[in-house]
Design a protein around this motif. Sequence first.
Motif, PDB file in Angstrom:
ATOM      1  N   GLU A  44       0.881  -1.021   0.013  1.00  0.00           N
ATOM      2  CA  GLU A  44      -0.131   0.165  -0.218  1.00  0.00           C
ATOM      3  C   GLU A  44       0.828   1.384  -0.010  1.00  0.00           C
ATOM      4  OE1 GLU A  44      -2.609  -0.145   3.249  1.00  0.00           O
ATOM      5  OE2 GLU A  44      -3.412  -2.279   2.641  1.00  0.00           O
ATOM      6  N   ILE A  45       0.659   2.018  -1.094  1.00  0.00           N
ATOM      7  CA  ILE A  45       1.327   3.184  -1.168  1.00  0.00           C
ATOM      8  C   ILE A  45       0.360   4.406  -0.961  1.00  0.00           C
ATOM      9  CG2 ILE A  45       2.866   4.864  -2.485  1.00  0.00           C
ATOM     10  CD1 ILE A  45       3.890   2.202  -3.878  1.00  0.00           C
ATOM     11  N   SER A  46       0.641   5.508  -0.010  1.00  0.00           N
ATOM     12  CA  SER A  46      -0.297   6.778   0.199  1.00  0.00           C
ATOM     13  C   SER A  46       0.480   7.871   0.333  1.00  0.00           C
ATOM     14  CB  SER A  46      -1.216   6.180   1.203  1.00  0.00           C
ATOM     15  OG  SER A  46      -0.684   6.521   2.254  1.00  0.00           O
ATOM     16  N   HIS A  47      -0.118   9.213  -0.122  1.00  0.00           N
ATOM     17  CA  HIS A  47       0.514  10.334   0.156  1.00  0.00           C
ATOM     18  C   HIS A  47       2.007  10.731  -0.116  1.00  0.00           C
ATOM     19  CE1 HIS A  47      -3.260  10.135   2.348  1.00  0.00           C
ATOM     20  NE2 HIS A  47      -3.332  11.328   2.060  1.00  0.00           N
ATOM     21  N   SER A  48       2.273   9.903  -1.463  1.00  0.00           N
ATOM     22  CA  SER A  48       3.888  10.035  -1.761  1.00  0.00           C
ATOM     23  C   SER A  48       3.930  10.397  -3.132  1.00  0.00           C
ATOM     24  CB  SER A  48       4.367   8.401  -1.740  1.00  0.00           C
ATOM     25  OG  SER A  48       4.152   7.979  -0.305  1.00  0.00           O
ATOM     26  N   ALA A  49       5.500  10.335  -3.616  1.00  0.00           N
ATOM     27  CA  ALA A  49       5.571  10.998  -4.748  1.00  0.00           C
ATOM     28  C   ALA A  49       6.750  10.088  -5.333  1.00  0.00           C
ATOM     29  CB  ALA A  49       6.129  12.314  -4.780  1.00  0.00           C
ATOM     30  N   ILE A  50       6.514   9.519  -6.582  1.00  0.00           N
ATOM     31  CA  ILE A  50       7.570   8.572  -7.324  1.00  0.00           C
ATOM     32  C   ILE A  50       7.753   9.418  -8.649  1.00  0.00           C
ATOM     33  CG2 ILE A  50       7.671   6.507  -8.107  1.00  0.00           C
ATOM     34  CD1 ILE A  50       5.388   5.589  -6.200  1.00  0.00           C
ATOM     35  N   VAL A  51       8.859  10.021  -8.542  1.00  0.00           N
ATOM     36  CA  VAL A  51       9.254  11.037  -9.592  1.00  0.00           C
ATOM     37  C   VAL A  51      10.952  10.770 -10.194  1.00  0.00           C
ATOM     38  CG1 VAL A  51       7.276  12.652  -9.141  1.00  0.00           C
ATOM     39  CG2 VAL A  51       9.594  12.846  -7.933  1.00  0.00           C
ATOM     40  N   THR A  52      10.954  11.068 -11.189  1.00  0.00           N
ATOM     41  CA  THR A  52      12.178  11.324 -11.911  1.00  0.00           C
ATOM     42  C   THR A  52      13.097  10.122 -11.796  1.00  0.00           C
ATOM     43  OG1 THR A  52      12.031  13.638 -11.505  1.00  0.00           O
ATOM     44  CG2 THR A  52      13.963  12.949 -12.613  1.00  0.00           C
ATOM     45  N   ASN A  53      12.460   8.780 -11.788  1.00  0.00           N
ATOM     46  CA  ASN A  53      13.305   7.698 -11.831  1.00  0.00           C
ATOM     47  C   ASN A  53      13.358   7.026 -13.208  1.00  0.00           C
ATOM     48  OD1 ASN A  53      13.310   7.080  -8.861  1.00  0.00           O
ATOM     49  ND2 ASN A  53      11.193   7.414  -9.193  1.00  0.00           N
ATOM     50  N   THR A  54      14.610   6.143 -13.364  1.00  0.00           N
ATOM     51  CA  THR A  54      14.833   5.633 -14.729  1.00  0.00           C
ATOM     52  C   THR A  54      15.280   4.305 -14.503  1.00  0.00           C
ATOM     53  OG1 THR A  54      15.549   7.814 -15.448  1.00  0.00           O
ATOM     54  CG2 THR A  54      16.204   5.976 -16.768  1.00  0.00           C
ATOM     55  N   VAL A  55      14.685   3.374 -15.545  1.00  0.00           N
ATOM     56  CA  VAL A  55      15.282   2.138 -15.885  1.00  0.00           C
ATOM     57  C   VAL A  55      15.516   1.716 -16.977  1.00  0.00           C
ATOM     58  CG1 VAL A  55      12.874   1.131 -15.979  1.00  0.00           C
ATOM     59  CG2 VAL A  55      14.825  -0.249 -14.994  1.00  0.00           C
ATOM     60  N   SER A  56      16.774   1.115 -17.248  1.00  0.00           N
ATOM     61  CA  SER A  56      17.194   0.734 -18.699  1.00  0.00           C
ATOM     62  C   SER A  56      17.809  -0.789 -18.733  1.00  0.00           C
ATOM     63  CB  SER A  56      18.260   1.595 -19.191  1.00  0.00           C
ATOM     64  OG  SER A  56      19.361   1.624 -18.531  1.00  0.00           O
ATOM     65  N   GLY A  57      17.732  -1.186 -19.689  1.00  0.00           N
ATOM     66  CA  GLY A  57      17.943  -2.758 -20.189  1.00  0.00           C
ATOM     67  C   GLY A  57      18.677  -3.001 -21.067  1.00  0.00           C
ATOM     68  N   TRP A  58      19.266  -3.982 -21.509  1.00  0.00           N
ATOM     69  CA  TRP A  58      20.307  -4.229 -22.708  1.00  0.00           C
ATOM     70  C   TRP A  58      19.445  -4.102 -24.001  1.00  0.00           C
ATOM     71  CZ3 TRP A  58      20.066  -8.780 -25.524  1.00  0.00           C
ATOM     72  CH2 TRP A  58      19.022  -9.828 -25.327  1.00  0.00           C
TER      73      TRP A  58
END
Length: 169
Positions: A44-58
């Motif tokens: 459970e996630i609440s009242h949060s910010a998930i911003v400017t994240n990056t994922v890369s693969g091959w």
Amino acid sequence: YGAGIYINNSQVQITNSLIVRNYYSAAPFYGYGGGLYIGGGNVEISHSAIVTNTVSGWMSSTACGGGIYVSGGSHAIQNTVIANNQGVYGDGIYVNGGLTLANCTLAGNGGYGIHYAGGAVSATNSIFWNNGDDLYLFPFTPEEPNTRIWNSCVEDGDNNGIQGCTNAN
């Protein structure tokens, strides 16, 4: 998996949190979840910010869920901003499990706001704006009976006029 947070088969509550500027480069392997990787359990996630994240693969199909990668389990996110994340599939959220969104904003994610790959997904009273494609494999169709969007604002017109959704600013 999970540059910011890795969760696997656990019960976790994340509240009033910032998950910001995490970077996962998985070359030459798979990259899942720049901000969070959720593999089963109940999160459970609440009242949060998930911003400017990056994922890369091959290669392009190996970098999923710039903000959040969901695989299995049943999860809820409410009153949370998921924005400006980058990946290849599901820049905001890549979903292959159970996910319920309420009162969330997914904006400015480079590719998809939500990339639905399976499971059961619903969103209520949420905003999907300025993503490359706001909702992938939406709106509800007989082929995908487990996707539901209610009373939400979706910029690119997905679900416009259906179940109380609009694409008005």
